[in-house]
Design an enzyme around this catalytic site. Structure first.
Site, PDB file in Angstrom:
ATOM      1  N   ALA A  10       0.814  -1.227   0.000  1.00 24.31           N
ATOM      2  CA  ALA A  10       0.000   0.000   0.000  1.00 24.31           C
ATOM      3  C   ALA A  10       0.841   1.268   0.000  1.00 24.31           C
ATOM      4  O   ALA A  10       0.429   2.279  -0.580  1.00 24.31           O
ATOM      5  CB  ALA A  10      -0.945   0.001   1.207  1.00 24.31           C
ATOM      6  N   GLY A  12       5.091   3.165   0.540  1.00 23.80           N
ATOM      7  CA  GLY A  12       6.537   3.035   0.627  1.00 23.80           C
ATOM      8  C   GLY A  12       7.172   2.128  -0.412  1.00 23.80           C
ATOM      9  O   GLY A  12       6.842   2.190  -1.608  1.00 23.80           O
ATOM     10  N   ILE A  13       8.081   1.294   0.053  1.00 26.01           N
ATOM     11  CA  ILE A  13       8.845   0.419  -0.857  1.00 26.01           C
ATOM     12  C   ILE A  13       7.907  -0.559  -1.565  1.00 26.01           C
ATOM     13  O   ILE A  13       8.034  -0.808  -2.771  1.00 26.01           O
ATOM     14  CB  ILE A  13       9.934  -0.345  -0.052  1.00 26.01           C
ATOM     15  N   LEU A  42      -0.870  -9.171   9.259  1.00 25.57           N
ATOM     16  CA  LEU A  42       0.147 -10.234   9.289  1.00 25.57           C
ATOM     17  C   LEU A  42       0.796 -10.408  10.662  1.00 25.57           C
ATOM     18  O   LEU A  42       1.667 -11.257  10.821  1.00 25.57           O
ATOM     19  CB  LEU A  42       1.216  -9.964   8.223  1.00 25.57           C
ATOM     20  N   TYR A 147      13.697  -4.488  15.899  1.00 23.36           N
ATOM     21  CA  TYR A 147      13.752  -4.233  14.449  1.00 23.36           C
ATOM     22  C   TYR A 147      14.977  -4.925  13.831  1.00 23.36           C
ATOM     23  O   TYR A 147      14.848  -5.744  12.916  1.00 23.36           O
ATOM     24  CB  TYR A 147      13.789  -2.715  14.178  1.00 23.36           C
TER      25      TYR A 147
HETATM   26  P1  NAD Z   1       5.849   1.660   4.969  1.00 16.24           P
HETATM   27  O1  NAD Z   1       5.349   1.919   6.349  1.00 16.24           O
HETATM   28  O2  NAD Z   1       5.798   2.742   3.978  1.00 16.24           O
HETATM   29  O3  NAD Z   1       5.131   0.386   4.346  1.00 16.24           O
HETATM   30  C1  NAD Z   1       4.932  -0.770   5.102  1.00 16.24           C
HETATM   31  C2  NAD Z   1       3.653  -1.426   4.634  1.00 16.24           C
HETATM   32  O4  NAD Z   1       3.454  -2.586   5.448  1.00 16.24           O
HETATM   33  C3  NAD Z   1       2.418  -0.522   4.800  1.00 16.24           C
HETATM   34  O5  NAD Z   1       1.656  -0.547   3.622  1.00 16.24           O
HETATM   35  C4  NAD Z   1       1.705  -1.126   5.982  1.00 16.24           C
HETATM   36  O6  NAD Z   1       0.302  -0.935   5.964  1.00 16.24           O
HETATM   37  C5  NAD Z   1       2.090  -2.599   5.847  1.00 16.24           C
HETATM   38  N1  NAD Z   1       1.943  -3.280   7.126  1.00 16.24           N
HETATM   39  C6  NAD Z   1       2.426  -2.897   8.332  1.00 16.24           C
HETATM   40  N2  NAD Z   1       2.013  -3.736   9.297  1.00 16.24           N
HETATM   41  C7  NAD Z   1       1.271  -4.689   8.681  1.00 16.24           C
HETATM   42  C8  NAD Z   1       0.556  -5.818   9.154  1.00 16.24           C
HETATM   43  N3  NAD Z   1       0.504  -6.124  10.455  1.00 16.24           N
HETATM   44  N4  NAD Z   1      -0.099  -6.570   8.247  1.00 16.24           N
HETATM   45  C9  NAD Z   1      -0.095  -6.250   6.930  1.00 16.24           C
HETATM   46  N5  NAD Z   1       0.564  -5.184   6.426  1.00 16.24           N
HETATM   47  C10 NAD Z   1       1.221  -4.409   7.296  1.00 16.24           C
HETATM   48  O7  NAD Z   1       7.350   1.132   5.171  1.00 16.24           O
HETATM   49  P2  NAD Z   1       8.547   0.931   4.123  1.00 16.24           P
HETATM   50  O8  NAD Z   1       9.639   1.818   4.572  1.00 16.24           O
HETATM   51  O9  NAD Z   1       8.088   0.943   2.728  1.00 16.24           O
HETATM   52  O10 NAD Z   1       8.978  -0.539   4.546  1.00 16.24           O
HETATM   53  C11 NAD Z   1       8.782  -1.662   3.717  1.00 16.24           C
HETATM   54  C12 NAD Z   1       9.762  -2.727   4.148  1.00 16.24           C
HETATM   55  O11 NAD Z   1      11.087  -2.235   3.951  1.00 16.24           O
HETATM   56  C13 NAD Z   1       9.655  -3.103   5.628  1.00 16.24           C
HETATM   57  O12 NAD Z   1       9.830  -4.490   5.766  1.00 16.24           O
HETATM   58  C14 NAD Z   1      10.811  -2.353   6.245  1.00 16.24           C
HETATM   59  O13 NAD Z   1      11.291  -2.950   7.412  1.00 16.24           O
HETATM   60  C15 NAD Z   1      11.828  -2.407   5.125  1.00 16.24           C
HETATM   61  N6  NAD Z   1      12.877  -1.394   5.219  1.00 16.24           N
HETATM   62  C16 NAD Z   1      12.565  -0.067   5.196  1.00 16.24           C
HETATM   63  C17 NAD Z   1      13.590   0.866   5.300  1.00 16.24           C
HETATM   64  C18 NAD Z   1      13.330   2.350   5.288  1.00 16.24           C
HETATM   65  O14 NAD Z   1      14.255   3.139   5.575  1.00 16.24           O
HETATM   66  N7  NAD Z   1      12.140   2.815   4.968  1.00 16.24           N
HETATM   67  C19 NAD Z   1      14.913   0.431   5.418  1.00 16.24           C
HETATM   68  C20 NAD Z   1      15.183  -0.932   5.434  1.00 16.24           C
HETATM   69  C21 NAD Z   1      14.162  -1.841   5.324  1.00 16.24           C
END
Ligand code: NAD
Length: 251
Positions: A10, A12-13, A42, A147
């Site tokens: 939904a 971010g990444i 999840l 984390y």
């Molecule tokens: P984000 O918050 O933009 O997106 C995370 C998504 O996961 C959201 O759409 C959210 O609704 C969904 N989500 C969260 N909890 C959930 C649950 N219980 N059930 C179902 N969906 C759920 O975050 P992002 O930065 O895009 O992160 C995406 C992935 O990248 C994550 O695994 C994060 O740990 C990893 N990551 C992010 C970064 C960063 O700097 N942003 C760095 C390293 C790794």
């Protein structure tokens, strides 16, 4: 047209991965909390079952699985971070991997903080599948430990399980992003306790800036694609050189 199951699509990444796959004509089945083809939490057993049965109701085969849903260290519940980042991601893969075609791919989303977490009892409890015990172990510790530890365990899980999958023609790898400009990282920057240190961390990225979500998506698409056909069990850092700066002699 290839078919992918993606959690956390939904924002971010995940949203960047979804856009890139849709742009090349692929089909993406998104599982997310509120905005997905399947809305499921999840962090819970029931939500994980709903996610898996929901994907299976929409397709009989998959070309790839990308468990991207995750929570950052600004979330004040270390147990919830553990439930989503490790157990949610692993369940998503385990519940769907039999749908993968030969040549199918799995891309786990780690973090460049993972190697800095100790390989301790917390990691071992996750790898042993002991969710309740892992959550109890981490409950009173700092969310950053949950984390980094959950991402550490996720990468170990990938390395341990990619071998059996390889025998079936399925390739599993991971990316380890550094700081990426997303809603998750906005919350970390806005956090009273984590904001200042995170700002300094961002300013120390060797290439001089943080990543855009599309820059992570590009690498995920590479790992999903034909050019990555001999890559198995790798962790690809996408962090502007931060891991090389922090751990120059480890690889
Ligand atoms: P984000 O918050 O933009 O997106 C995370 C998504 O996961 C959201 O759409 C959210 O609704 C969904 N989500 C969260 N909890 C959930 C649950 N219980 N059930 C179902 N969906 C759920 O975050 P992002 O930065 O895009 O992160 C995406 C992935 O990248 C994550 O695994 C994060 O740990 C990893 N990551 C992010 C970064 C960063 O700097 N942003 C760095 C390293 C790794």
């Amino acid at each position: 047209m290839a078919v992918y199951a993606l959690s956390g699509g939904a924002t971010g990444i995940g949203a960047a991965i979804k856009s890139a796959l849709l742009a090349r004509g692929d089909r993406v089945i998104v599982v997310d909390l509120n905005e997905g083809d399947i809305c499921a939490d999840l962090s819970t057993e029931a939500g994980r079952a709903k996610a898996v049965s929901g994907v299976r109701a929409l397709t009989n085969t998959l070309d790839g699985i990308i468990p991207c849903a995750g929570l950052g260290p600004s979330v004040k519940s270390p147990a919830l971070i553990t439930q989503v980042n490790y157990f949610g991601a692993v369940s998503f893969v385990e519940g769907l991997q039999d749908l993968l075609k030969p040549g199918g791919r799995i891309v786990m989303i780690g973090s460049n903080s993972a190697p800095m977490a100790p390989h301790d009892d917390f990691v071992d409890l996750m790898l042993a599948g002991k969710e309740t015990e892992a959550c109890e172990f981490i409950a009173e510790q700092h969310p950053q430990s949950a984390y980094a530890g959950s991402k550490h365990a996720l990468l170990c899980w990938m390395r341990r399980h990619c071998l059996a999958l390889a025998g079936n023609g399925i390739l599993m790898n991971a990316v380890a992003p550094g700081f990426v400009d997303t809603p998750l990282s906005d919350k970390v920057l806005a956090d009273k306790e984590l904001g200042e240190v995170t700002k300094a961390f961002c300013e120390s990225v060797p290439i001089g800036r943080v990543a855009k979500p599309a820059e992570v998506a590009d690498v995920v698409l590479f790992l999903l694609g034909e050019q990555a056909r001999y890559i198995c069990g790798s962790v690809l850092f996408i962090d502007g050189g931060h891991d090389a700066m922090l751990r120059p002699d480890s690889f």
